[in-house]
Design a protein around this motif. Structure first.
Motif, PDB file in Angstrom:
ATOM      1  N   GLY A  10       0.789  -1.196  -0.165  1.00 57.86           N
ATOM      2  CA  GLY A  10      -0.095  -0.044   0.020  1.00 57.86           C
ATOM      3  C   GLY A  10       0.820   1.276  -0.048  1.00 57.86           C
ATOM      4  N   GLU A  35      -2.619   0.381  -7.458  1.00 60.10           N
ATOM      5  CA  GLU A  35      -3.236   1.224  -8.455  1.00 60.10           C
ATOM      6  C   GLU A  35      -2.054   1.633  -9.364  1.00 60.10           C
ATOM      7  OE1 GLU A  35      -6.373   1.981  -8.809  1.00 60.10           O
ATOM      8  OE2 GLU A  35      -7.109   0.799  -7.044  1.00 60.10           O
ATOM      9  N   GLN A  42      -7.471   6.501   0.499  1.00 59.87           N
ATOM     10  CA  GLN A  42      -8.221   7.588   1.366  1.00 59.87           C
ATOM     11  C   GLN A  42      -6.996   8.819   1.440  1.00 59.87           C
ATOM     12  OE1 GLN A  42      -8.887   5.921   5.719  1.00 59.87           O
ATOM     13  NE2 GLN A  42      -7.397   4.459   4.607  1.00 59.87           N
ATOM     14  N   ALA A  48      -7.699  17.242   4.513  1.00 64.46           N
ATOM     15  CA  ALA A  48      -6.406  17.735   4.537  1.00 64.46           C
ATOM     16  C   ALA A  48      -6.071  18.608   5.739  1.00 64.46           C
ATOM     17  CB  ALA A  48      -5.959  18.674   3.399  1.00 64.46           C
ATOM     18  N   ALA A 172       0.645  -3.125  -8.928  1.00 64.71           N
ATOM     19  CA  ALA A 172       1.256  -4.479  -8.301  1.00 64.71           C
ATOM     20  C   ALA A 172       0.217  -4.609  -7.214  1.00 64.71           C
ATOM     21  CB  ALA A 172       2.819  -4.043  -7.657  1.00 64.71           C
ATOM     22  N   GLU A 173      -0.665  -5.559  -7.355  1.00 63.07           N
ATOM     23  CA  GLU A 173      -1.654  -5.546  -6.342  1.00 63.07           C
ATOM     24  C   GLU A 173      -1.332  -6.951  -5.710  1.00 63.07           C
ATOM     25  OE1 GLU A 173      -5.686  -5.999  -7.716  1.00 63.07           O
ATOM     26  OE2 GLU A 173      -6.373  -6.670  -5.998  1.00 63.07           O
ATOM     27  N   VAL A 174      -1.014  -7.049  -4.425  1.00 66.36           N
ATOM     28  CA  VAL A 174      -0.715  -8.170  -3.366  1.00 66.36           C
ATOM     29  C   VAL A 174      -2.158  -8.803  -3.245  1.00 66.36           C
ATOM     30  CG1 VAL A 174      -0.358  -8.804  -1.305  1.00 66.36           C
ATOM     31  CG2 VAL A 174       0.976  -6.814  -2.293  1.00 66.36           C
ATOM     32  N   PHE A 209      -5.687  -8.801   4.754  1.00 77.28           N
ATOM     33  CA  PHE A 209      -4.417  -9.341   5.090  1.00 77.28           C
ATOM     34  C   PHE A 209      -4.100  -9.689   6.235  1.00 77.28           C
ATOM     35  CE2 PHE A 209      -3.635  -6.354   0.899  1.00 77.28           C
ATOM     36  CZ  PHE A 209      -3.567  -7.626   0.111  1.00 77.28           C
ATOM     37  N   VAL A 311     -13.427   7.137   0.988  1.00 76.58           N
ATOM     38  CA  VAL A 311     -13.762   6.110   1.833  1.00 76.58           C
ATOM     39  C   VAL A 311     -12.825   5.788   2.982  1.00 76.58           C
ATOM     40  CG1 VAL A 311     -14.555   3.518   2.074  1.00 76.58           C
ATOM     41  CG2 VAL A 311     -15.114   5.097   0.049  1.00 76.58           C
ATOM     42  N   ARG A 312     -13.403   6.044   4.333  1.00 77.78           N
ATOM     43  CA  ARG A 312     -12.488   5.978   5.494  1.00 77.78           C
ATOM     44  C   ARG A 312     -12.301   4.211   5.866  1.00 77.78           C
ATOM     45  NH1 ARG A 312     -16.753   9.504   6.371  1.00 77.78           N
ATOM     46  NH2 ARG A 312     -16.110  11.515   6.894  1.00 77.78           N
ATOM     47  N   VAL A 337      -6.666   2.879   9.878  1.00 79.44           N
ATOM     48  CA  VAL A 337      -6.088   4.187  10.025  1.00 79.44           C
ATOM     49  C   VAL A 337      -7.169   5.067   9.178  1.00 79.44           C
ATOM     50  CG1 VAL A 337      -4.348   5.698   9.888  1.00 79.44           C
ATOM     51  CG2 VAL A 337      -3.814   3.111  10.485  1.00 79.44           C
ATOM     52  N   GLU A 338      -8.335   5.508  10.016  1.00 82.71           N
ATOM     53  CA  GLU A 338      -9.117   6.459   9.380  1.00 82.71           C
ATOM     54  C   GLU A 338      -8.681   7.749   9.923  1.00 82.71           C
ATOM     55  OE1 GLU A 338     -13.090   5.952  10.798  1.00 82.71           O
ATOM     56  OE2 GLU A 338     -12.494   5.133  12.665  1.00 82.71           O
ATOM     57  N   PRO A 340      -7.848  10.568  12.568  1.00 79.91           N
ATOM     58  CA  PRO A 340      -6.802  11.257  12.032  1.00 79.91           C
ATOM     59  C   PRO A 340      -5.552  10.664  11.639  1.00 79.91           C
ATOM     60  CG  PRO A 340      -6.465  11.251  14.584  1.00 79.91           C
ATOM     61  CD  PRO A 340      -7.533  10.300  14.097  1.00 79.91           C
TER      62      PRO A 340
END
Ligand SMILES: Cc1cc2nc3c(=O)[nH]c(=O)nc-3n(C[C@H](O)[C@H](O)[C@H](O)COP(=O)(O)OP(=O)(O)OC[C@H]3O[C@@H](n4cnc5c(N)ncnc54)[C@H](O)[C@@H]3O)c2cc1C
Length: 467
Positions: A10, A35, A42, A48, A172-174, A209, A311-312, A337-338, A340
């Protein structure tokens, strides 16, 4: 099979910050991003804001890492050459009966170790923020709150990590992780890796995972947030990031200036089924508008240049899950980890890198280079530098993005960087070409041509090297 010391899954702000922290050690580190570009989850679609730290419940990891992360941004942004503005934040109370909640938030902040919190009255609010609704009776002022570009910060971390030896793989998708002979075998769309340690920074997919390797299971409950982005003509309308009182679903609708001069209005908080569903909806945007109007009664919807959603990664434990899984040695989580999370990222990355390096008995890299240079704007360059570019690359001084004043040279530079742009969106996030009021309607074709030119020559060059 490719052997590595550490594999990071990621390339969001957590993965890229951890990559940079790990590049301070003599370790062979690889980051895998599914991607086409890093900063695609996120980390690209949020408010921001560097949160002060008064909102998270005392004793939680969210509270601890928020406060620690907040204090790290000043130095980090200098090292990474990323603009940061300590613009303060306000939480508004619209009636006297809400004022005790402001005081409760202030007390909560003090327990979290936050400084610079005070309650201010109508006159002070008016002096600071004349465009805030006149129905406001009081506000919690947080001086330790700031804003920055989450794209620039994430990308600068990645580029600096790459400059210090981390290898980035995109597209590179795991898809599978399992333990074999005291190593992690990581299957991906670009091949199989064997890693001594794995860092799970896959955002809304972190539970997948973790649950593949550990009996201690978690669930990510995706929570969408929709926004409007307003034109730069409102750049001076608000100085602070302005909140309403939080609810159990989060911090509520915010009106916040961005470091680039636009204004964000949002987000909603909607529990959804599909983790990749970043669509905006009519109902969602209506909510943003009506809720935003409570703060800014004249909210000028006609000047919205874009709507978007993020998307959180909301975890069923309602807190961050950080560190080595108890029953999966050398498998480290940055799960749930949304918000903050942007604020907490530097502190999370520092601790994860420390834990990994200690477990692997890694030594410090003596030649680690902490300083990174962002792409300068052509406009802001010295005359001598401009003349050199015009002589060496005639035509590169031409402005491609009229809204943001971005030249061909800046776009080429964004592509040529270590973890360079490969798409129009990638160019947008690096140099803002296409981010202005026309949203790339006028410059997309030209940007595409430059991408094609640059990438064709890059790939031709790479092909020659491997011949
Ligand atoms: C609406 C909203 C508003 C927010 N506002 C704020 C704010 O103002 N302040 C703040 O501090 N925080 C805020 N946050 C939180 C913050 O944005 C996140 O906590 C932070 O970006 C999380 O970063 P991450 O790297 O963990 O996740 P992400 O940015 O989601 O990165 C995860 C990456 O993993 C990749 N990935 C997933 N699966 C795989 C796979 N199988 N193989 C390879 N790669 C994979 C994804 O493509 C993605 O790029 C907000 C979040 C949202 C959604």
């Amino acid at each position: 099979m490719i052997d590595v010391d550490v594999l990071i899954v990621g390339g969001g702000i957590i993965g890229c910050s951890a990559a940079r922290e790990l590049s301070k050690f003599n370790l062979n580190v690889v980051l895998m991003e599914k991607e086409t570009d890093i900063c695609s989850g996120q980390s690209k679609a949020n408010t921001a804001i560097i949160h002060g730290g008064y909102d998270a419940k005392p004793g939680t990891l969210k509270a601890r890492y928020n406060v620690r992360g907040n204090r790290m941004f000043g130095r980090l942004c200098k090292e990474l050459d990323v603009p940061l503005r300590w613009n303060t934040s306000l939480v508004l109370a619209f009636s006297e009966k809400d004022v005790p909640q402001l005081e409760a938030l202030r007390q909560q902040g003090i327990r979290n170790g936050v400084t610079g919190l005070s309650i201010i009255g109508r006159d002070e609010i008016n002096r600071r923020e004349p465009h805030v609704s006149k129905k406001t009776v009081a506000a919690l002022l947080s001086k330790q709150s700031g804003i920055l570009s989450p794209f620039k910060f994430t990308i600068a971390n990645a580029e600096n990590a790459a400059e210090n030896g981390v290898v980035f793989h995109r597209n590179a998708e795991v898809f599978g992780i399992k333990r074999e002979e005291s190593k992690w075998i990581v299957k991906s769309t670009i091949g199989t890796f064997r890693a001594k340690a794995v860092l799970n920074c896959a955002g809304v997919y972190t539970d997948t995972f973790n649950n593949q390797v550990s009996a201690v299971r978690y669930e990510i409950l995706p929570r969408r947030g929709q926004y409007y982005l307003l034109d730069k003509k409102y750049a001076k309308q608000f100085h602070a990031s302005i909140f309403q009182l939080p609810t159990h679903m989060g911090k509520g609708t915010v009106i916040s200036p961005t470091v680039d001069g636009t204004v964000l209005v949002g987000p909603t908080a909607e529990d959804i089924m599909n983790r990749d569903d970043t669509r905006t909806t009519v109902e969602g945007l209506k909510k943003v508008f009506s809720s935003g109007k409570k703060i800014w009664e004249e909210l000028p919807l006609q000047d919205a240049i874009k709507s978007f959603a993020g998307v959180r990664a909301h975890c069923n434990q309602n807190d961050f899950i950080l560190g080595e899984a108890p029953d999966a040695p050398f498998f480290f989580n940055a799960l749930g980890v949304e918000s903050p999370g942007l604020t907490a990222a530097p502190a999370i990355a520092l601790d994860l890198a420390r834990q990994v390096s200690e477990r692997l008995h890694a030594t410090c890299k003596m030649d680690f280079q902490p300083f990174h240079h962002s792409i300068p704007t052509f406009e802001g360059m010295r005359e001598k530098q401009k003349r050199r570019i015009c002589t060496e690359h005639p035509g590169d001084e031409v402005i491609v993005c009229q809204c943001e004043g971005v030249t061909r040279w800046e776009i080429r530079e964004a592509i040529r960087r270590p973890v360079g742009a490969r798409t129009i969106d990638g160019i947008k996030r690096r140099v803002r070409a296409g981010m202005g009021s026309c949203q790339a309607r006028l410059c997309a074709i030209q940007i595409n041509e430059i991408l094609e030119e640059e990438l064709t020559s890059t790939f031709a060059h790479t092909a020659l090297k491997f011949k």
